[in-house]
Design a protein around this motif. Structure first.
Motif, PDB file in Angstrom:
ATOM      1  N   PHE A  13       0.826  -1.197   0.000  1.00  0.00           N
ATOM      2  CA  PHE A  13       0.000   0.000   0.000  1.00  0.00           C
ATOM      3  C   PHE A  13       0.868   1.257   0.000  1.00  0.00           C
ATOM      4  O   PHE A  13       0.534   2.255  -0.645  1.00  0.00           O
ATOM      5  CB  PHE A  13      -0.939   0.002   1.199  1.00  0.00           C
ATOM      6  N   ALA A  14       1.975   1.246   0.745  1.00  0.00           N
ATOM      7  CA  ALA A  14       2.874   2.396   0.775  1.00  0.00           C
ATOM      8  C   ALA A  14       3.478   2.646  -0.601  1.00  0.00           C
ATOM      9  O   ALA A  14       3.587   3.786  -1.055  1.00  0.00           O
ATOM     10  CB  ALA A  14       3.969   2.171   1.813  1.00  0.00           C
ATOM     11  N   PHE A  15       3.848   1.564  -1.286  1.00  0.00           N
ATOM     12  CA  PHE A  15       4.415   1.675  -2.632  1.00  0.00           C
ATOM     13  C   PHE A  15       3.394   2.269  -3.592  1.00  0.00           C
ATOM     14  O   PHE A  15       3.695   3.171  -4.375  1.00  0.00           O
ATOM     15  CB  PHE A  15       4.851   0.286  -3.110  1.00  0.00           C
ATOM     16  N   ILE A  16       2.149   1.783  -3.515  1.00  0.00           N
ATOM     17  CA  ILE A  16       1.094   2.275  -4.397  1.00  0.00           C
ATOM     18  C   ILE A  16       0.806   3.744  -4.107  1.00  0.00           C
ATOM     19  O   ILE A  16       0.644   4.564  -5.005  1.00  0.00           O
ATOM     20  CB  ILE A  16      -0.173   1.421  -4.236  1.00  0.00           C
ATOM     21  N   SER A  17       0.726   4.087  -2.821  1.00  0.00           N
ATOM     22  CA  SER A  17       0.444   5.472  -2.432  1.00  0.00           C
ATOM     23  C   SER A  17       1.525   6.417  -2.922  1.00  0.00           C
ATOM     24  O   SER A  17       1.240   7.508  -3.423  1.00  0.00           O
ATOM     25  CB  SER A  17       0.307   5.562  -0.912  1.00  0.00           C
ATOM     26  N   THR A  18       2.784   6.011  -2.809  1.00  0.00           N
ATOM     27  CA  THR A  18       3.896   6.844  -3.247  1.00  0.00           C
ATOM     28  C   THR A  18       3.836   7.099  -4.741  1.00  0.00           C
ATOM     29  O   THR A  18       4.014   8.222  -5.212  1.00  0.00           O
ATOM     30  CB  THR A  18       5.243   6.184  -2.887  1.00  0.00           C
ATOM     31  N   ASN A  19       3.535   6.052  -5.504  1.00  0.00           N
ATOM     32  CA  ASN A  19       3.455   6.205  -6.954  1.00  0.00           C
ATOM     33  C   ASN A  19       2.257   7.045  -7.362  1.00  0.00           C
ATOM     34  O   ASN A  19       2.296   7.753  -8.358  1.00  0.00           O
ATOM     35  CB  ASN A  19       3.395   4.821  -7.629  1.00  0.00           C
ATOM     36  N   ALA A  20       1.152   6.935  -6.599  1.00  0.00           N
ATOM     37  CA  ALA A  20      -0.032   7.747  -6.897  1.00  0.00           C
ATOM     38  C   ALA A  20       0.274   9.216  -6.678  1.00  0.00           C
ATOM     39  O   ALA A  20      -0.159  10.082  -7.445  1.00  0.00           O
ATOM     40  CB  ALA A  20      -1.196   7.308  -6.017  1.00  0.00           C
ATOM     41  N   GLN A  21       1.032   9.550  -5.622  1.00  0.00           N
ATOM     42  CA  GLN A  21       1.367  10.925  -5.338  1.00  0.00           C
ATOM     43  C   GLN A  21       2.291  11.504  -6.399  1.00  0.00           C
ATOM     44  O   GLN A  21       2.269  12.700  -6.680  1.00  0.00           O
ATOM     45  CB  GLN A  21       2.024  11.023  -3.960  1.00  0.00           C
ATOM     46  N   GLU A  22       3.118  10.652  -7.003  1.00  0.00           N
ATOM     47  CA  GLU A  22       4.034  11.115  -8.030  1.00  0.00           C
ATOM     48  C   GLU A  22       3.315  11.434  -9.335  1.00  0.00           C
ATOM     49  O   GLU A  22       3.821  12.158 -10.183  1.00  0.00           O
ATOM     50  CB  GLU A  22       5.116  10.064  -8.282  1.00  0.00           C
ATOM     51  N   SER A  23       2.107  10.865  -9.521  1.00  0.00           N
ATOM     52  CA  SER A  23       1.338  11.103 -10.744  1.00  0.00           C
ATOM     53  C   SER A  23       0.524  12.380 -10.580  1.00  0.00           C
ATOM     54  O   SER A  23      -0.679  12.343 -10.346  1.00  0.00           O
ATOM     55  CB  SER A  23       0.414   9.903 -11.031  1.00  0.00           C
ATOM     56  N   ASP A  68     -14.903 -10.058 -12.516  1.00  0.00           N
ATOM     57  CA  ASP A  68     -14.337  -8.938 -11.771  1.00  0.00           C
ATOM     58  C   ASP A  68     -14.436  -7.659 -12.588  1.00  0.00           C
ATOM     59  O   ASP A  68     -14.477  -7.681 -13.824  1.00  0.00           O
ATOM     60  CB  ASP A  68     -12.885  -9.216 -11.367  1.00  0.00           C
ATOM     61  N   LEU A  69     -14.490  -6.538 -11.877  1.00  0.00           N
ATOM     62  CA  LEU A  69     -14.563  -5.209 -12.473  1.00  0.00           C
ATOM     63  C   LEU A  69     -13.418  -4.377 -11.913  1.00  0.00           C
ATOM     64  O   LEU A  69     -13.204  -4.335 -10.694  1.00  0.00           O
ATOM     65  CB  LEU A  69     -15.905  -4.550 -12.153  1.00  0.00           C
ATOM     66  N   THR A  70     -12.689  -3.703 -12.804  1.00  0.00           N
ATOM     67  CA  THR A  70     -11.564  -2.863 -12.394  1.00  0.00           C
ATOM     68  C   THR A  70     -11.834  -1.416 -12.787  1.00  0.00           C
ATOM     69  O   THR A  70     -12.283  -1.140 -13.911  1.00  0.00           O
ATOM     70  CB  THR A  70     -10.261  -3.334 -13.061  1.00  0.00           C
ATOM     71  N   TYR A  71     -11.563  -0.512 -11.855  1.00  0.00           N
ATOM     72  CA  TYR A  71     -11.687   0.927 -12.127  1.00  0.00           C
ATOM     73  C   TYR A  71     -10.315   1.571 -11.958  1.00  0.00           C
ATOM     74  O   TYR A  71      -9.656   1.396 -10.922  1.00  0.00           O
ATOM     75  CB  TYR A  71     -12.673   1.589 -11.164  1.00  0.00           C
ATOM     76  N   PHE A  72      -9.882   2.333 -12.965  1.00  0.00           N
ATOM     77  CA  PHE A  72      -8.585   2.998 -12.943  1.00  0.00           C
ATOM     78  C   PHE A  72      -8.759   4.451 -12.490  1.00  0.00           C
ATOM     79  O   PHE A  72      -9.432   5.243 -13.150  1.00  0.00           O
ATOM     80  CB  PHE A  72      -7.950   2.952 -14.334  1.00  0.00           C
ATOM     81  N   PHE A  73      -8.127   4.793 -11.368  1.00  0.00           N
ATOM     82  CA  PHE A  73      -8.104   6.173 -10.894  1.00  0.00           C
ATOM     83  C   PHE A  73      -7.129   7.001 -11.726  1.00  0.00           C
ATOM     84  O   PHE A  73      -7.373   8.171 -12.015  1.00  0.00           O
ATOM     85  CB  PHE A  73      -7.699   6.223  -9.424  1.00  0.00           C
ATOM     86  N   THR A  74      -5.999   6.404 -12.055  1.00  0.00           N
ATOM     87  CA  THR A  74      -5.007   6.984 -12.955  1.00  0.00           C
ATOM     88  C   THR A  74      -4.599   5.881 -13.927  1.00  0.00           C
ATOM     89  O   THR A  74      -5.132   4.758 -13.878  1.00  0.00           O
ATOM     90  CB  THR A  74      -3.765   7.487 -12.192  1.00  0.00           C
ATOM     91  N   LYS A  75      -3.622   6.170 -14.782  1.00  0.00           N
ATOM     92  CA  LYS A  75      -3.160   5.161 -15.733  1.00  0.00           C
ATOM     93  C   LYS A  75      -2.558   3.958 -15.030  1.00  0.00           C
ATOM     94  O   LYS A  75      -2.581   2.842 -15.558  1.00  0.00           O
ATOM     95  CB  LYS A  75      -2.146   5.792 -16.687  1.00  0.00           C
ATOM     96  N   ASN A  76      -2.015   4.177 -13.808  1.00  0.00           N
ATOM     97  CA  ASN A  76      -1.312   3.112 -13.098  1.00  0.00           C
ATOM     98  C   ASN A  76      -2.033   2.591 -11.865  1.00  0.00           C
ATOM     99  O   ASN A  76      -1.782   1.457 -11.441  1.00  0.00           O
ATOM    100  CB  ASN A  76       0.080   3.598 -12.675  1.00  0.00           C
ATOM    101  N   ILE A  77      -2.898   3.386 -11.259  1.00  0.00           N
ATOM    102  CA  ILE A  77      -3.546   3.010 -10.007  1.00  0.00           C
ATOM    103  C   ILE A  77      -4.988   2.592 -10.267  1.00  0.00           C
ATOM    104  O   ILE A  77      -5.762   3.327 -10.885  1.00  0.00           O
ATOM    105  CB  ILE A  77      -3.536   4.176  -8.999  1.00  0.00           C
TER     106      ILE A  77
END
Length: 217
Positions: A13-23, A68-77
């Motif tokens: 989760f920390a890794f995902i959060s860090t990458n989300a903040q960078e976007s 399953d259903l996937t929703y993209f908040f950004t291109k990566n998250i």
């Protein structure tokens, strides 16, 4: 073992959060919704602590379809909601009373994971972590017990997968998950053993899936 997986969950989760903040710049070129249909193999990594009579537990594998259903908040998250139901034969083994068939039970484990999707041209790997809530229903107690009850339970989920593009819209998916799932079980064996027996059961299934997906919009 559980502490290791919980630590891995926090790190993911920390890794995902860090990458989300960078976007920080908005990218609207990606598809926000995608739908998959998979065929799953559900393999339990079971163990149990059984009161009074001791022994262990054996849970049969199952093979089921999944949506399953996937929703993209950004291109990566992205966030993925997984829906499937399984049925498993259950047996208490190596107890003081021998092996005891405990019928079967159905599981409905809706699972929500947060994912990081890596940039790539044709093959799109991703990692994820999240939670699930497993509902146990339609219990069949088998020929020995009068009744078997399973407590619904929360668990952690870890995920690794790959999407392989066929066209801009269609893709093939390979996916693997590991769930940390524990439940308390009460076996009413009054007729056969003259007692109710409690058990603490770790199911911890490994779930392997292959399927096809479609990018909606």
């Amino acid at each position: 073992m559980k502490k290791i997986f919980i630590t891995a969950l926090i790190a993911c989760f920390a890794f995902i959060s860090t990458n989300a903040q960078e976007s920080t710049t908005e990218d609207t070129s990606f598809t926000k919704f995608q739908l998959r249909v998979r065929a799953l193999a559900v393999v339990a990594n079971e163990s149990a602590t059984i009161d009074a009579i001791g022994g262990d537990v054996k849970i049969k594998n199952d093979y089921v379809p999944e949506l399953d259903l996937t929703y993209f908040f950004t291109k990566n998250i992205a966030a993925e909601l997984i829906l499937a139901t399984t049925q498993h034969d259950v047996k208490a083994i190596s107890t003081a009373a021998g092996d005891i068939p405990l019928g079967d039970v159905r599981l409905l484990p809706p699972t929500l994971t947060v994912q990081y999707h890596f940039d790539s041209e044709m093959v799109h790997p991703y990692v994820g972590a999240g939670v699930n809530y497993t509902l146990f229903y339609d219990e069949n107690s088998g020929p020995v017990a009068d009744k078997v009850e399973y407590d619904n339970a929360f668990g952690f989920a870890f995920q690794l997968g790959f999407d392989f593009d066929i066209t801009d819209k269609w893709f093939v998916n390979l996916d693997a998950k590991y769930l940390l799932l524990n439940t308390d079980v009460t076996v009413d064996a009054t007729t056969a053993l003259g007692a109710k027996v409690g058990a603490d059961v770790d199911i911890n299934p490994f779930i392997a899936g292959v399927g096809i997906g479609y990018r909606l919009f």
